[in-house]
Enzyme design. Structure first.
Site, PDB file in Angstrom:
ATOM      1  CB  CYS A 210      -0.973  -0.036   1.183  1.00  0.00           C
ATOM      2  SG  CYS A 210      -2.382   1.054   0.918  1.00  0.00           S
TER       3      CYS A 210
ATOM      4  CG  HIS B 296      -3.334  -3.518   3.194  1.00  0.00           C
ATOM      5  ND1 HIS B 296      -2.257  -3.062   3.897  1.00  0.00           N
ATOM      6  CD2 HIS B 296      -4.067  -2.429   2.871  1.00  0.00           C
ATOM      7  CE1 HIS B 296      -2.324  -1.743   4.018  1.00  0.00           C
ATOM      8  NE2 HIS B 296      -3.419  -1.332   3.400  1.00  0.00           N
TER       9      HIS B 296
ATOM     10  CD  GLU C  54      -0.919  -6.316   4.895  1.00  0.00           C
ATOM     11  OE1 GLU C  54      -0.635  -6.521   3.697  1.00  0.00           O
ATOM     12  OE2 GLU C  54      -0.994  -5.172   5.383  1.00  0.00           O
TER      13      GLU C  54
HETATM   14  N1  GLN Z   1      -1.722   6.658   3.096  1.00  0.00           N
HETATM   15  C1  GLN Z   1      -1.886   5.938   1.887  1.00  0.00           C
HETATM   16  C2  GLN Z   1      -3.277   6.119   1.304  1.00  0.00           C
HETATM   17  O1  GLN Z   1      -4.166   6.525   1.994  1.00  0.00           O
HETATM   18  C3  GLN Z   1      -1.606   4.469   2.104  1.00  0.00           C
HETATM   19  C4  GLN Z   1      -2.607   3.811   2.976  1.00  0.00           C
HETATM   20  C5  GLN Z   1      -2.140   2.492   3.519  1.00  0.00           C
HETATM   21  O2  GLN Z   1      -0.944   2.182   3.483  1.00  0.00           O
HETATM   22  N2  GLN Z   1      -3.044   1.698   4.045  1.00  0.00           N
HETATM   23  O3  GLN Z   1      -3.489   5.864   0.160  1.00  0.00           O
END
Ligand code: GLN
Length: 593
Positions: free
Chosen positions: A426, A552, A554
């Site tokens: 992400c 994600h 994970e």
């Molecule tokens: N801050 C970034 C976004 O909002 C990544 C978010 C995250 O890593 N869950 O897109």
């Protein structure tokens, strides 16, 4: 049943869109909260409370019990009830409360739900997670619509009633044979009292043979005398009794196994038979807990109480057999680094740790994680080799905001330039694009508008649908979305299919205005939305393993099904460790490639 009346009424549960009906409340004291066609006795309930202190292991116990019951061929689901007034976990800081887990339907929830999904090997949804905030929201909305028909709205029966309704809705959705309901916090807490009362009412409504209570408590170990102390447990059971609940089973978490004497004491003073006192000592792995419980016939005791016949005795060695075998022998150690803002709080990265653990078994390795605080790498400070000595992989996990972001970029650069396996999750995906744009494409001012809103090279910017949103709660791009995988790429080799569903939680995305230039310099977008508008996986060819995901991965790793991109990463890290042992330096390794 009164709860089945009123077919022409909308229940009006707003966002929860329970398209159900409920009883009229004007002519009876007994307000019943049952979904339509709900049949008492179809689903059995096990409520799990906690005693003495928080963090006692209710989540792992509940997940293990669910896992065991499933292995005895029952259909099982699990609910977590949390006392806080947040409607979900989306607005809670993970460094205070642990990881925010994301379900397929986009629910942002407590990390216990992640444990449930991994132990049950099932996708859960919004009905598996009840917070006080969610319940109160339902009630306040209903009250405004006049749906309580002139009643004064009370904690009992209305709050408890809505809680029962939500629990029953989950049960009915299956329908499940057993629903294990974990009540967050510790008995005696003010914020959970309505959940315990709802559970007590469930026993009243559904009957003893359909509801069991398990109390998970800490039995303290006095190091200086080498004794276990049961008094705090006795007190916590007394507190539970004051709420009208007698536990049927007491699970004792302790540093060492219970001895006979302490078992007898707890049995006598807490009013349960000795074989209903379960010893659950600390273990080196949560995968041991189901068999530990099974050796003490925990599922049998519960099933007897619920008048359920255990259809067969499963092979005791089956649950998590592979893991226990793996734990019992030594393996090659592979060291990987994870960049984390608050290096000590592993709870915020619990799914990553689990996803790695699933790969250890497959790759026959032990992964040792090291945490790197990247805040020291600001203002263009480069990573120097000694920090990375012996490290065979780098993970840059999800995150928000400026703190440590430039340092993460420095580590991504190091991984890319030195051929160290890299997995960006992400925020890690987004920062990998920024790094590549700056240092490979020559866009030296490329930046991320989350922490650099005025940049003239916004290579990562807000998703268009996010631009007009004001609130914070549940407003990100959330939950399971399709990812189209490009044939012929590393991602395709690992997934082995052209379409997968992965879980997202983000506001920002790659700015497609820069797609040409980035691709021209060798970055491959191997996963994207089916309409090809949002870039979702990146990779670089010619590198041992350089992968970033806008989602994600994970969250979808399961004990018997390691997440493919994590598995690819773990394999690359293992190979890196082996090659390093053979060649001695990264330079030699690069020359040999
Ligand atoms: N801050 C970034 C976004 O909002 C990544 C978010 C995250 O890593 N869950 O897109």
């Amino acid at each position: 049943m009164a709860g089945l009346n009123g077919e022409d009424e909308q229940d009006g549960l707003g966002e929860l869109d329970l398209d159900q009906y409920r009883s009229r409340t004007d002519d009876t004291e007994a307000i019943e909260f049952f979904p339509p066609n709900y049949r008492i006795g179809r689903t059995k309930y096990v409520f799990v409370t906690g005693g003495v202190m928080s963090g006692v292991g209710k989540g792992v116990f509940s997940a293990s019990l669910g896992h065991l019951l499933r292995h005895y061929d029952f259909t099982v689901s699990q609910i977590k009830m949390d006392g806080y007034l947040n409607q979900d976990a989306g607005t809670i800081n993970p460094y205070r409360h642990g990881e925010v887990f994301v379900l397929k339907d986009g629910t942002e929830c407590d990390m216990d739900l992640g444990t449930y999904e991994r132990f049950l090997d099932d996708d859960l949804n919004k009905f598996n997670y009840i917070t006080s905030g969610k319940v109160y929201r339902i009630i306040l909305d209903k009250e405004r619509r006049g749906e309580y028909l002139g009643r004064d709205v009370q904690v009992v029966p209305h709050v408890t009633g809505e809680i029962k309704y939500l629990i029953r809705t989950k049960a009915h959705e299956g329908p499940y044979d057993v629903v294990v309901v974990e009540i967050g916090g510790t008995v005696g807490d003010i914020e959970n009292i309505h959940f315990i009362e709802a559970a007590r009412e469930m026993l009243h409504d559904e009957g003893r043979e359909n509801v069991r209570f398990v109390h998970v408590t800490a039995v303290l170990y006095n190091e200086s005398t080498g004794e276990l102390k049961s008094k705090p447990t006795q007190h916590s059971v007394k507190t539970l009794l004051q709420t009208g609940v007698q536990p049927d089973i007491i699970v004792c978490r302790s540093a060492i196994p219970l001895n006979r004497k302490i078992r007898q004491k707890i049995s006598l003073y807490c009013n349960v038979s000795e074989d209903h006192v379960i010893s659950s000592p600390d273990t080196d792995s949560i995968y041991r807990v189901p068999s530990l419980l099974d050796e003490q016939n925990t599922a049998q005791r519960i099933a007897e109480g619920l008048r359920l016949n255990l259809p067969h005795r499963f092979n005791r060695s089956r649950p998590f057999d592979l893991y226990l075998k793996h734990l019992s022998c030594s393996h090659k150690e592979v060291r990987i680094a994870i960049t984390g803002k608050y290096t000590a709080l592993h709870d915020s990265y619990v799914s990553i740790m689990n996803a790695l653990e699933h790969c250890e078994v497959q790759e026959d390795i032990t992964i040792k994680t090291e945490w790197i605080d990247t805040t020291e790498y600001a203002n263009g400070r480069m990573v120097d080799a000694p920090v990375m000595e012996g490290i065979s992989g780098i993970i840059v996990p999800g995150g928000f905001g400026e703190r440590g972001a430039e340092g993460k970029i420095a580590f991504i650069r190091y991984a890319r330039e030195n051929g160290i396996p890299f997995l960006g999750l992400c925020y890690g995906f987004q920062l990998a694009v920024v790094e590549f744009a700056r240092n490979v494409c020559g866009l030296s001012r490329a930046s991320h508008t989350e922490y650099d809103p005025d940049t003239d090279t916004p290579i990562i910017y807000l998703l268009p649908e996010q631009r007009h949103l004001a609130g914070m709660g549940a407003t990100m791009r959330l939950g399971g979305h399709a990812v189209k995988i490009k044939r012929g790429t590393l991602a395709y080799r690992l997934y082995g299919q052209e379409s997968v569903v992965e879980r997202f939680r983000h506001r920002y995305e790659f700015n497609n205005d820069y797609r040409d230039v980035v691709e021209k310099h060798g970055m491959i977008f191997s996963g994207m939305t089916p309409d090809e508008q949002i870039m979702q996986i990146l990779e670089i060819s010619g590198h041992p393993y350089f992968v970033g995901t806008q989602f994600h991965p994970e969250f979808t790793g399961r004990p018997y099904r390691p997440q493919p991109l994590f598995l690819g990463f773990a394999r690359a890290a293992r190979i890196d460790t082996e090659e390093m042992a053979m060649r001695g330096t990264r330079k030699e390794m690069a020359a040999a490639r």
